[in-house]
Design a protein around this motif. Sequence first.
Motif, short mmCIF file in Angstrom:
data_model
loop_
_atom_site.label_atom_id
_atom_site.label_comp_id
_atom_site.label_asym_id
_atom_site.label_seq_id
_atom_site.Cartn_x
_atom_site.Cartn_y
_atom_site.Cartn_z
N MET A 1 76.71 52.18 23.00
CA MET A 1 76.26 51.50 24.21
C MET A 1 76.92 52.21 25.39
SD MET A 1 76.56 47.48 25.25
CE MET A 1 75.72 46.89 23.83
N ASP A 2 76.13 52.64 26.30
CA ASP A 2 76.68 53.37 27.44
C ASP A 2 76.94 52.44 28.62
OD1 ASP A 2 73.80 54.60 29.16
OD2 ASP A 2 73.87 53.07 27.62
N LEU A 5 73.88 50.89 30.69
CA LEU A 5 73.24 49.69 30.15
C LEU A 5 74.06 48.45 30.48
CD1 LEU A 5 70.96 48.53 28.41
CD2 LEU A 5 72.40 48.94 26.43
N LEU A 47 68.09 45.42 25.72
CA LEU A 47 68.86 45.63 24.49
C LEU A 47 68.00 45.91 23.27
CD1 LEU A 47 71.54 42.82 24.86
CD2 LEU A 47 71.86 45.28 25.15
N ASP A 49 66.35 48.51 22.08
CA ASP A 49 66.66 49.73 21.33
C ASP A 49 67.98 49.59 20.58
OD1 ASP A 49 64.36 51.04 22.10
OD2 ASP A 49 65.31 51.90 23.89
N GLN A 50 68.95 48.98 21.23
CA GLN A 50 70.26 48.81 20.58
C GLN A 50 70.15 47.86 19.39
OE1 GLN A 50 73.05 50.47 21.45
NE2 GLN A 50 71.85 51.55 22.99
N SER A 53 68.56 49.71 16.47
CA SER A 53 69.54 50.59 15.84
C SER A 53 70.49 49.78 14.95
CB SER A 53 70.33 51.33 16.92
OG SER A 53 71.35 52.08 16.35
N LEU A 54 70.90 48.61 15.41
CA LEU A 54 71.77 47.75 14.61
C LEU A 54 71.09 47.31 13.33
CD1 LEU A 54 74.37 46.05 14.29
CD2 LEU A 54 73.18 44.24 15.54
#
Length: 64
Positions: A1-2, A5, A47, A49-50, A53-54
């Motif tokens: 997570m950048d 974001l 969120l 996309d995150q 990925s999770l």
Amino acid sequence: MDVGLILKIVGVGLLVGVSCQVLSKSGREDHCALVAVAGIITVLFLLLDQLGSLINTLRGLFGF
């Protein structure tokens, strides 16, 4: 997570908070609830996309 974001999420939170305060002071609590729900949906889209990925990581971890 950048960091970008995280800053977007903080910005949405501040915008929703200020909007709810203004709407509550003007007696429009029903609109405040709609703004809060819209803020939650906006953050969930940020969120997405995150979260994908999770889920893929968990699938790989448990072998699904």
